[in-house]
Design a protein around this motif. Structure first.
Motif, PDB file in Angstrom:
ATOM      1  N   UNK A  11       0.838  -1.211   0.000  1.00 16.90           N
ATOM      2  CA  UNK A  11       0.000   0.000   0.000  1.00 16.90           C
ATOM      3  C   UNK A  11       0.868   1.255   0.000  1.00 16.90           C
ATOM      4  N   UNK A  12       1.982   1.191   0.732  1.00 18.54           N
ATOM      5  CA  UNK A  12       2.902   2.326   0.750  1.00 18.54           C
ATOM      6  C   UNK A  12       3.523   2.544  -0.620  1.00 18.54           C
ATOM      7  N   UNK A  13       3.957   1.468  -1.251  1.00 17.07           N
ATOM      8  CA  UNK A  13       4.593   1.555  -2.568  1.00 17.07           C
ATOM      9  C   UNK A  13       3.649   2.197  -3.579  1.00 17.07           C
ATOM     10  N   UNK A  14       2.375   1.882  -3.495  1.00 17.24           N
ATOM     11  CA  UNK A  14       1.399   2.409  -4.447  1.00 17.24           C
ATOM     12  C   UNK A  14       1.269   3.933  -4.356  1.00 17.24           C
ATOM     13  N   UNK A  15       1.666   4.501  -3.223  1.00 15.67           N
ATOM     14  CA  UNK A  15       1.534   5.953  -3.035  1.00 15.67           C
ATOM     15  C   UNK A  15       2.819   6.705  -3.387  1.00 15.67           C
ATOM     16  N   UNK A  16       3.887   5.962  -3.685  1.00  8.15           N
ATOM     17  CA  UNK A  16       5.188   6.589  -3.904  1.00  8.15           C
ATOM     18  C   UNK A  16       5.424   6.934  -5.370  1.00  8.15           C
ATOM     19  N   UNK A  17       6.256   7.927  -5.648  1.00  2.00           N
ATOM     20  CA  UNK A  17       6.675   8.219  -7.025  1.00  2.00           C
ATOM     21  C   UNK A  17       7.643   7.129  -7.489  1.00  2.00           C
ATOM     22  N   UNK A  18       7.804   6.954  -8.797  1.00  5.08           N
ATOM     23  CA  UNK A  18       8.658   5.880  -9.330  1.00  5.08           C
ATOM     24  C   UNK A  18      10.064   5.832  -8.743  1.00  5.08           C
ATOM     25  N   UNK A  19      10.716   6.989  -8.572  1.00  9.11           N
ATOM     26  CA  UNK A  19      12.084   7.005  -8.046  1.00  9.11           C
ATOM     27  C   UNK A  19      12.152   6.383  -6.652  1.00  9.11           C
ATOM     28  N   UNK A  20      11.152   6.683  -5.818  1.00  8.66           N
ATOM     29  CA  UNK A  20      11.117   6.124  -4.472  1.00  8.66           C
ATOM     30  C   UNK A  20      10.793   4.636  -4.497  1.00  8.66           C
ATOM     31  N   UNK A  21       9.976   4.216  -5.461  1.00  7.17           N
ATOM     32  CA  UNK A  21       9.638   2.794  -5.589  1.00  7.17           C
ATOM     33  C   UNK A  21      10.896   1.982  -5.881  1.00  7.17           C
ATOM     34  N   UNK A  22      11.741   2.513  -6.742  1.00  4.63           N
ATOM     35  CA  UNK A  22      12.998   1.831  -7.051  1.00  4.63           C
ATOM     36  C   UNK A  22      13.852   1.663  -5.792  1.00  4.63           C
ATOM     37  N   UNK A  23      13.883   2.696  -4.971  1.00  2.77           N
ATOM     38  CA  UNK A  23      14.672   2.634  -3.738  1.00  2.77           C
ATOM     39  C   UNK A  23      14.119   1.579  -2.779  1.00  2.77           C
ATOM     40  N   UNK A  24      12.791   1.457  -2.726  1.00  5.14           N
ATOM     41  CA  UNK A  24      12.166   0.444  -1.866  1.00  5.14           C
ATOM     42  C   UNK A  24      12.548  -0.950  -2.334  1.00  5.14           C
ATOM     43  N   UNK A  25      12.477  -1.175  -3.638  1.00 12.21           N
ATOM     44  CA  UNK A  25      12.858  -2.491  -4.170  1.00 12.21           C
ATOM     45  C   UNK A  25      14.326  -2.788  -3.891  1.00 12.21           C
ATOM     46  N   UNK A  26      15.160  -1.776  -4.005  1.00 11.71           N
ATOM     47  CA  UNK A  26      16.591  -1.930  -3.728  1.00 11.71           C
ATOM     48  C   UNK A  26      16.801  -2.350  -2.268  1.00 11.71           C
ATOM     49  N   UNK A  27      16.116  -1.667  -1.361  1.00 14.18           N
ATOM     50  CA  UNK A  27      16.276  -1.959   0.065  1.00 14.18           C
ATOM     51  C   UNK A  27      15.732  -3.338   0.420  1.00 14.18           C
ATOM     52  N   UNK A  28      14.562  -3.680  -0.097  1.00 13.85           N
ATOM     53  CA  UNK A  28      13.947  -4.969   0.228  1.00 13.85           C
ATOM     54  C   UNK A  28      14.782  -6.130  -0.311  1.00 13.85           C
ATOM     55  N   UNK A  29      15.270  -5.985  -1.540  1.00 10.52           N
ATOM     56  CA  UNK A  29      16.071  -7.055  -2.140  1.00 10.52           C
ATOM     57  C   UNK A  29      17.354  -7.296  -1.356  1.00 10.52           C
ATOM     58  N   UNK A  30      17.887  -6.235  -0.765  1.00 14.86           N
ATOM     59  CA  UNK A  30      19.089  -6.390   0.061  1.00 14.86           C
ATOM     60  C   UNK A  30      18.743  -7.014   1.408  1.00 14.86           C
ATOM     61  N   UNK A  31      17.743  -6.471   2.082  1.00 12.26           N
ATOM     62  CA  UNK A  31      17.430  -6.886   3.448  1.00 12.26           C
ATOM     63  C   UNK A  31      16.905  -8.313   3.530  1.00 12.26           C
TER      64      UNK A  31
END
Length: 206
Positions: A11-31
């Protein structure tokens, strides 16, 4: 609890701009390599859905999740390389790592002695064992260049499959999470069965 976290994150990702979505995927894939309960695979599949909706690009998501996955793998590799012996012996000074089942770690090490870097190459497809495999690779001091190459290939293939499925099934991308759960249980069952067979053969020979 994990499902609730996943839903809230989506739900959070759906509210974010594309640049921030990329950062979320980057963080999740690492963690998710460092903190296994994090549902990284489901979110990568969600990334395939977002790519199909033209919210993000499939290639950037694949590159970012692959790079982050490899960095996460190598983080655990470094921990195994640095503190592997202490983890095995349950010595003081590595309290945060005492949750790691030593017997499981030893089993993965035996796999690596038998199949070598093939275990690292298959790590993304072995649900529930990824962190232990990276620790075992570090503990075994496998060649860093080969380890990075094999983990990269594994991540590209696995993330590519998840993104592709997310793209194809589109709105039904949540079904992938259910299939991943079944897949994980099957893999765990195979691992347990293999271990029991090896133990049985050992005692039979004795």
């Amino acid at each position: 609890m994990i499902e609730q976290f996943t839903q809230e994150l989506i739900q959070l990702i759906k509210t974010l701009p594309p640049a921030s979505i990329y950062l979320v995927f980057l963080a999740i894939a690492y963690l998710e390599n460092v903190i296994p309960p994090i549902p990284g695979d489901v979110l990568v599949a969600f990334g395939g859905y977002l790519a199909a909706e033209s919210v993000v690009g499939v290639v950037p998501v694949l590159i970012l999740t692959t790079v982050a996955s490899v960095f996460g793998f190598m983080t655990m590799y470094w921990i195994g390389h640095r503190w592997g012996e202490q983890i095995e012996q349950k010595q003081k000074g590595v309290r945060v790592l005492r949750y790691i089942p030593v017997e499981y770690l030893n089993k993965v090490r035996s796999w690596m002695q038998k199949w070598g870097m093939g275990v690292v190459l298959a790590n993304r497809f072995l649900a529930g064992t990824r962190s232990v495999i990276s620790l075992a690779a570090g503990l075994g001091h496998t060649r860093i260049s080969s380890t990075i190459l094999c983990s990269t290939i594994s991540s590209v293939l696995w993330n590519g499959i998840l993104l592709g499925f997310g793209w194809v099934v589109h709105e039904n991308w949540r079904l992938i999470g259910e299939y991943l759960s079944i897949y994980g249980k099957v893999i765990l069952g195979v691992v347990v069965l293999y271990a029991l067979i090896r133990i049985g053969i050992h005692y039979y020979r004795k």
